[in-house]
Motif scaffolding. Structure first.
Motif, short mmCIF file in Angstrom:
data_model
loop_
_atom_site.label_atom_id
_atom_site.label_comp_id
_atom_site.label_asym_id
_atom_site.label_seq_id
_atom_site.Cartn_x
_atom_site.Cartn_y
_atom_site.Cartn_z
N GLU A 181 53.47 33.57 -43.09
CA GLU A 181 53.12 32.26 -43.65
C GLU A 181 53.33 31.16 -42.62
O GLU A 181 52.51 30.25 -42.49
N ALA A 182 54.44 31.28 -41.89
CA ALA A 182 54.72 30.27 -40.86
C ALA A 182 53.60 30.28 -39.82
O ALA A 182 53.10 29.22 -39.42
N ALA A 183 53.18 31.48 -39.41
CA ALA A 183 52.11 31.58 -38.41
C ALA A 183 50.81 30.97 -38.95
O ALA A 183 50.10 30.27 -38.23
N ALA A 184 50.53 31.21 -40.23
CA ALA A 184 49.31 30.67 -40.82
C ALA A 184 49.34 29.14 -40.84
O ALA A 184 48.36 28.48 -40.49
N THR A 185 50.49 28.58 -41.21
CA THR A 185 50.56 27.11 -41.25
C THR A 185 50.43 26.53 -39.85
O THR A 185 50.00 25.40 -39.68
N LEU A 186 50.77 27.32 -38.83
CA LEU A 186 50.66 26.84 -37.45
C LEU A 186 49.26 27.02 -36.90
O LEU A 186 49.00 26.72 -35.74
N GLY A 187 48.36 27.56 -37.74
CA GLY A 187 46.97 27.63 -37.32
C GLY A 187 46.47 29.02 -36.98
O GLY A 187 45.39 29.16 -36.40
N ALA A 188 47.23 30.07 -37.31
CA ALA A 188 46.80 31.42 -36.97
C ALA A 188 45.98 32.02 -38.11
O ALA A 188 46.48 32.13 -39.22
N PRO A 189 44.72 32.43 -37.84
CA PRO A 189 43.99 33.20 -38.84
C PRO A 189 44.59 34.59 -38.94
O PRO A 189 45.41 34.98 -38.11
N ARG A 192 45.02 37.00 -35.96
CA ARG A 192 45.96 36.57 -34.93
C ARG A 192 47.40 36.71 -35.42
O ARG A 192 48.31 36.93 -34.62
N ILE B 72 44.56 28.05 -44.93
CA ILE B 72 45.83 27.52 -44.44
C ILE B 72 45.73 27.09 -42.98
O ILE B 72 46.19 26.01 -42.60
N HIS B 73 45.13 27.96 -42.15
CA HIS B 73 45.20 27.72 -40.71
C HIS B 73 44.28 26.57 -40.27
O HIS B 73 44.28 26.22 -39.10
N PHE B 81 60.59 25.99 -43.13
CA PHE B 81 61.10 26.79 -44.24
C PHE B 81 62.63 26.82 -44.24
O PHE B 81 63.25 26.61 -43.20
N MET B 102 47.50 28.70 -30.76
CA MET B 102 46.48 28.98 -31.77
C MET B 102 45.34 27.96 -31.70
O MET B 102 44.25 28.20 -32.17
#
Lengths: 288, 354
Positions: A181-189, A192, B72-73, B81, B102
């Motif tokens: 989730e953290a990676a997704a919020t940072l822009g990772a699809p 990735r 989200i991305h 968190f 990213m």
């Protein structure tokens, strides 16, 4: 716990290994350095001739190389096939977990002999695959699938998959779901996240799985014997021949000892390599 | 940074409504806290803004752009968190640089921005460490730097200091407050700790059962709760059921209460903050509005404050709380079992909506 108590609790396991693994292994090595045998006991002068024969003959070296190559291919294929399965089990709803685990373990629930013969039904000239190929017109005559290296790979991957899948799953389960989730919020699809977060953190599981699977594959006997090409294709089938057909236990023992040494050398080198790369332990592997 | 706008946001899990038609406007650069007990929907609301939860209905606008269905991305948000969620296999610098990577920002540009972000949280020297080699507070500062380095439209914080001990938590609150003001960051912060909410926020949205009950500045929700829930959650201490009495006053049992404001409709409950109730020895004087006599049941010492619980003669089923600074002579002289007189001013009486 005090040291004495710990040793006492370890004793049964140590004794079991010593009795059931150490003693026969010592017996095997004894055989390999004697000229021959009388009955089931080594006999004659001490000699390294059997080792010299195995290592000096291009034929045996080639079979060793083939066996090693096949074991590596099987390890690689099983990792590639098992990762998606483990990933799916990891992501699946909790209530499916029990059913999926049984499914993943199912190759172990059937005897290796039975499953090997099962593959004959599927891969034979009159088998399921060939019938389908003929019926759809993809092939005009049966494709030779049985008694090939491909059949060995298919049959062995099927058997070793549970070890790989469960090793990878154990590593995946230790990953904090918030990391994705953290990676997704940072822009990772998604892909990735898989590449940069999930896969690197699953590496200890992949490492453990490949180690186990390689050890199993290189020493497997039934599957190569049943599904593989006739003649000398796997070192284990040669060892079997030496023991049961040629009654040359000393030479068979030498081959077996060399196989064990090869297997240990590869596993040892692999683990050293992974440790140096930080996959096991290392500062980045502690709990965050 | 951008404004955040929630319009009638709703989300149910099964039959339970986690978020029930929540609307909220967060101006650019504002620090807003969603405050409420666990299960009130504050985290679900935050996760919906991040895109981690898909709302059933309603809309989410970031800087005027509708992102309700955006992946989200693509939302350009920075999220922190409670459990830090740092990537354990990456160094601190790689963690902070992840969002830039990213976005295809690399090389010297990325290095410079990572250094800048680490300087912001005073961790310049820690770039080569791994998260496991840092303390809890340092890890949370790395998480903050990682969220800020991408210059997000909004900073979302989900109880980020919940796992820290009190002293460290206070230091981190101070640091976050200064940082967001300096950067002019729009921030939405989730917590169940009312004190934390008041320290940090420009405005506090108190949530209960999936709804926002009141949005106000910290003093507003603390001094002037509008509903029973807010009064209770903000620790008013005394919430009394009342009936309409003579000439605009209210009655609770045999006690007459007067407020200095007029209510549109006669309220059914009032709140009186315990700190605004004076506890003195009983005088035996005749009853008067906004005063009551009773027996001191116990006095609980919490350090700087002491709370007395009093059973009222005129309403025996009610215990009222009075809270005073422990250092004052009055609180020091409280004797359990003594006859006492409680009194408060009309301005302390808050009339509540139901």
């Amino acid at each position: 716990m005090r040291r004495g108590t710990a040793l006492l609790l370890l004793a049964p396991a140590v004794l079991l290994i010593a009795a059931l693994l150490g003693a026969p292994l010592a017996w095997l090595v004894r055989f390999s350095v004697h000229e021959g045998q009388v009955g089931v006991a080594p006999a004659g002068a001490l000699t390294l001739a059997h080792y010299a024969k195995a290592l000096g003959d291009g034929f045996y070296l080639e079979v060793f190389a083939r066996t090693l190559g096949m074991a590596l291919v099987i390890t690689l294929v099983s990792a590639v096939v098992s990762y998606p399965l483990a990933h799916f089990m990891w992501q699946a709803p909790r209530r499916w977990r029990a059913a999926l685990t049984i499914l993943a373990l199912s190759p172990l629930l059937v005897s290796i002999v039975v499953s090997s013969y099962g593959w004959m039904v599927i891969l034979g000239d009159q088998g399921v695959v060939n019938r389908a190929l003929l019926a759809t017109g993809l092939a005009s005559r049966p494709v030779k699938l049985m008694y090939t290296d491909l059949a060995i790979v298919v049959g062995l991957v099927h058997i070793v998959m549970p070890f790989m899948t469960l090793s990878i799953l154990a590593a995946l389960e230790r990953i904090d779901p918030l990391l994705g989730e953290a990676a997704a919020t940072l822009g990772a699809p998604r892909w990735r996240i898989l590449w940069h977060v999930t896969l690197p953190l699953a590496l200890p599981g992949i490492a453990a799985g490949t180690t186990i699977v390689f050890s199993l594959a290189i020493s497997s006997y039934v599957t190569p014997a049943v599904l593989g090409p006739s003649g000398s294709n796997f070192i284990t089938t040669l060892i079997w021949q030496q023991f049961t057909q040629l009654m040359n236990w000393s030479f068979g023992s030498a081959l077996a000892a060399l196989l064990l040494a090869l297997s240990l050398a590869v596993v040892f080198g692999y683990v050293r390599l992974l440790t140096a790369a930080g996959v096991f332990g290392g500062p980045g592997r502690g709990a965050a | 940074m951008a404004t955040v706008e929630l319009r009638d946001l709703a989300k149910s899990f099964g039959t339970a409504a986690a978020v029930d038609r929540v609307s909220l406007h967060v101006p650019s650069g504002a620090f807003v806290t969603l405050l409420g007990p666990s299960g009130c929907g504050k985290t679900t609301t935050l996760r919906a803004i991040a895109g981690l939860v898909e709302p059933d209905s309603g809309a989410i606008l970031l800087g005027g752009e509708d992102v309700t269905r955006a992946p989200i991305h693509r939302r350009d948000i920075g999220m922190v968190f409670q459990s830090h969620a740092l990537f354990p296999h990456m160094t601190v610098a790689a963690n902070v640089g992840f969002g830039l990577r990213m976005r295809g920002i690399g090389g010297a540009d990325r290095d410079a921005r990572v250094r800048e972000a680490l300087a912001l949280v005073r961790l310049e020297a820690f770039g080569d460490r791994f998260p496991a080699q840092l303390s809890g507070g340092q890890q949370q500062r790395v998480a903050l730097a990682r969220a800020l380095v991408i210059r997000p439209r909004v900073l979302l914080l989900d109880e980020p200091f919940g796992a820290l001990d009190r002293k460290l938590r206070e230091a981190m609150q101070q640091e976050l407050r200064e940082l967001t003001r300096r950067l002019g960051a729009t921030a939405i912060f989730v917590t169940h700790d009312q004190e934390e909410a008041m320290i940090l926020s420009d405005s506090v949205a108190v949530m209960n059962a999936g709804r926002i009950e009141q949005v106000d500045d910290p003093a507003g929700v603390f001094e002037r709760p509008r509903t029973r829930f807010v009064a209770d959650f903000m620790g008013m201490g005394n919430v009394l059921a009342v009936e309409a009495g003579a000439t605009g006053s209210m009655r609770h049992g045999g006690i007459e209460l007067r407020a200095d404001a007029d209510a549109a409709a006669p309220p059914r409950h009032v709140a009186i903050r315990a700190e605004r109730v004076a506890l003195r020895p009983a005088t035996g004087a005749p009853p008067e509005p906004n005063a009551a006599e009773g027996t001191l049941l116990d006095a609980v010492y919490h350090g700087s404050l002491t709370t007395g619980r009093v059973r009222l003669d005129a309403a025996p089923s009610t215990t009222m709380l009075a809270r005073e600074a422990s250092a004052t002579q009055d609180a020091a002289g409280w004797r359990v079992g003594a006859r006492v007189r409680l009194s408060w001013t009309a301005s302390a009486v808050r009339m509540l909506e139901d």
